[in-house]
Design a protein around this motif. Sequence first.
Motif, mmCIF file in Angstrom:
data_model
loop_
_atom_site.group_PDB
_atom_site.id
_atom_site.type_symbol
_atom_site.label_atom_id
_atom_site.label_comp_id
_atom_site.label_asym_id
_atom_site.label_seq_id
_atom_site.Cartn_x
_atom_site.Cartn_y
_atom_site.Cartn_z
ATOM 1 N N GLY A 23 0.790 -1.224 0.000
ATOM 2 C CA GLY A 23 0.000 0.000 0.000
ATOM 3 C C GLY A 23 0.825 1.278 0.000
ATOM 4 O O GLY A 23 1.992 1.303 -0.362
ATOM 5 N N THR A 24 0.193 2.343 0.461
ATOM 6 C CA THR A 24 0.792 3.676 0.401
ATOM 7 C C THR A 24 1.430 4.120 1.710
ATOM 8 O O THR A 24 2.013 5.186 1.766
ATOM 9 N N ALA A 74 -3.482 6.081 8.970
ATOM 10 C CA ALA A 74 -2.874 6.956 7.971
ATOM 11 C C ALA A 74 -3.451 6.672 6.592
ATOM 12 O O ALA A 74 -3.698 7.597 5.810
ATOM 13 N N ASP A 75 -3.689 5.405 6.310
ATOM 14 C CA ASP A 75 -4.252 5.030 5.015
ATOM 15 C C ASP A 75 -5.630 5.671 4.801
ATOM 16 O O ASP A 75 -5.964 6.069 3.693
ATOM 17 N N LYS A 76 -6.404 5.781 5.861
ATOM 18 C CA LYS A 76 -7.728 6.416 5.771
ATOM 19 C C LYS A 76 -7.629 7.915 5.497
ATOM 20 O O LYS A 76 -8.467 8.480 4.824
ATOM 21 N N ARG A 77 -6.597 8.569 6.029
ATOM 22 C CA ARG A 77 -6.475 10.023 5.967
ATOM 23 C C ARG A 77 -5.615 10.524 4.804
ATOM 24 O O ARG A 77 -5.694 11.685 4.435
ATOM 25 N N LEU A 78 -4.798 9.648 4.261
ATOM 26 C CA LEU A 78 -3.847 10.052 3.234
ATOM 27 C C LEU A 78 -4.570 10.413 1.935
ATOM 28 O O LEU A 78 -5.325 9.602 1.397
ATOM 29 N N PRO A 79 -4.354 11.634 1.435
ATOM 30 C CA PRO A 79 -4.967 12.014 0.157
ATOM 31 C C PRO A 79 -4.486 11.089 -0.967
ATOM 32 O O PRO A 79 -3.355 10.593 -0.938
ATOM 33 N N GLU A 80 -5.335 10.877 -1.928
ATOM 34 C CA GLU A 80 -5.016 9.973 -3.037
ATOM 35 C C GLU A 80 -3.733 10.411 -3.740
ATOM 36 O O GLU A 80 -3.514 11.593 -3.990
ATOM 37 N N GLY A 81 -2.896 9.434 -4.045
ATOM 38 C CA GLY A 81 -1.645 9.697 -4.746
ATOM 39 C C GLY A 81 -0.465 9.950 -3.819
ATOM 40 O O GLY A 81 0.677 9.904 -4.257
ATOM 41 N N GLN A 82 -0.711 10.232 -2.572
ATOM 42 C CA GLN A 82 0.383 10.488 -1.646
ATOM 43 C C GLN A 82 0.834 9.199 -0.965
ATOM 44 O O GLN A 82 0.062 8.252 -0.836
ATOM 45 N N LYS A 83 2.092 9.201 -0.534
ATOM 46 C CA LYS A 83 2.660 8.058 0.180
ATOM 47 C C LYS A 83 3.312 8.569 1.459
ATOM 48 O O LYS A 83 3.881 9.658 1.477
ATOM 49 N N LEU A 84 3.231 7.737 2.484
ATOM 50 C CA LEU A 84 3.804 8.088 3.778
ATOM 51 C C LEU A 84 4.741 6.975 4.228
ATOM 52 O O LEU A 84 4.377 5.799 4.201
ATOM 53 N N ASP A 85 5.934 7.368 4.622
ATOM 54 C CA ASP A 85 6.923 6.427 5.150
ATOM 55 C C ASP A 85 7.267 6.899 6.563
ATOM 56 O O ASP A 85 7.712 8.034 6.752
ATOM 57 N N ALA A 138 2.378 11.731 -5.776
ATOM 58 C CA ALA A 138 2.340 10.639 -6.754
ATOM 59 C C ALA A 138 3.599 10.577 -7.620
ATOM 60 O O ALA A 138 3.958 9.517 -8.128
ATOM 61 N N ASN A 139 4.287 11.722 -7.794
ATOM 62 C CA ASN A 139 5.505 11.772 -8.601
ATOM 63 C C ASN A 139 6.764 11.499 -7.783
ATOM 64 O O ASN A 139 7.868 11.572 -8.303
ATOM 65 N N GLY A 140 6.599 11.243 -6.490
ATOM 66 C CA GLY A 140 7.744 10.992 -5.622
ATOM 67 C C GLY A 140 8.360 12.250 -5.048
ATOM 68 O O GLY A 140 9.380 12.194 -4.365
ATOM 69 N N PRO A 152 -5.784 17.902 4.193
ATOM 70 C CA PRO A 152 -5.968 17.865 2.731
ATOM 71 C C PRO A 152 -5.441 19.090 1.985
ATOM 72 O O PRO A 152 -5.068 18.994 0.836
ATOM 73 N N GLU A 153 -5.350 20.268 2.620
ATOM 74 C CA GLU A 153 -4.943 21.477 1.902
ATOM 75 C C GLU A 153 -3.435 21.574 1.677
ATOM 76 O O GLU A 153 -2.967 22.474 1.009
ATOM 77 N N ARG A 154 -2.655 20.635 2.204
ATOM 78 C CA ARG A 154 -1.205 20.663 2.024
ATOM 79 C C ARG A 154 -0.866 20.317 0.568
ATOM 80 O O ARG A 154 -1.309 19.327 0.028
#
Length: 189
Positions: free
Chosen positions: A40-41, A81-92, A135-137, A182-184
């Motif tokens: 996942g993300t 985090a998966d629930k809150r993460l905007p589409e296309g973003q990834k969190l490590d 999404a672009n890294g 979401p506004e970030r």
Amino acid sequence: MRTLTVTGLGLACLLAVAGAHAKPRNVSDPEAPRALPTEGTVQVQWTDPAQFTELRTSRNRWEAQRGDWVVTLAEHLRKQADKRLPEGQKLDVTITDIKRAGDYEPWHGPQMDDVRFLRDIYPPRINLQFTLTDANGQVIDQGERRLSDTGYLFNSSLPSNTDPLRYEKRLLDDWLRRELQPERKTAGL
């Protein structure tokens, strides 16, 4: 009938022997995983739990290291985090330190050695490092956070919750709520 009894007795002995060799769960076991499986993300890993404040300063190290509470907190972090993460973003996320809410107080005597006392002088604390990418890294945000909740005993919504990690999970939830807005758009903006 006799074959069934002998088979049953043999199975019982086998289970008893297997149980005797099974190691109890221990978060500081060097062979224990140090990350959730990659999927996942949201990726979550952690440093050596033997170096966490929870174990280094515990008044009952044996009780503090029992269980798989680090994995449980990492799974909770990933799920929330998966629930809150905007589409296309990834969190490590890398968890670098944990001090669970409460502590052991050996001066209460041996019958209370395994009791974690919740007092305002023992707040939950979690230190972590994170990188949030689009999404672009491209890095949107990254850094280190030191989470703490000195008023953890005053939240009236938790008394009916019997989860032993409820205060640490709330600490992570509060951080995610603040961090994943979401506004970030990009770092520094």
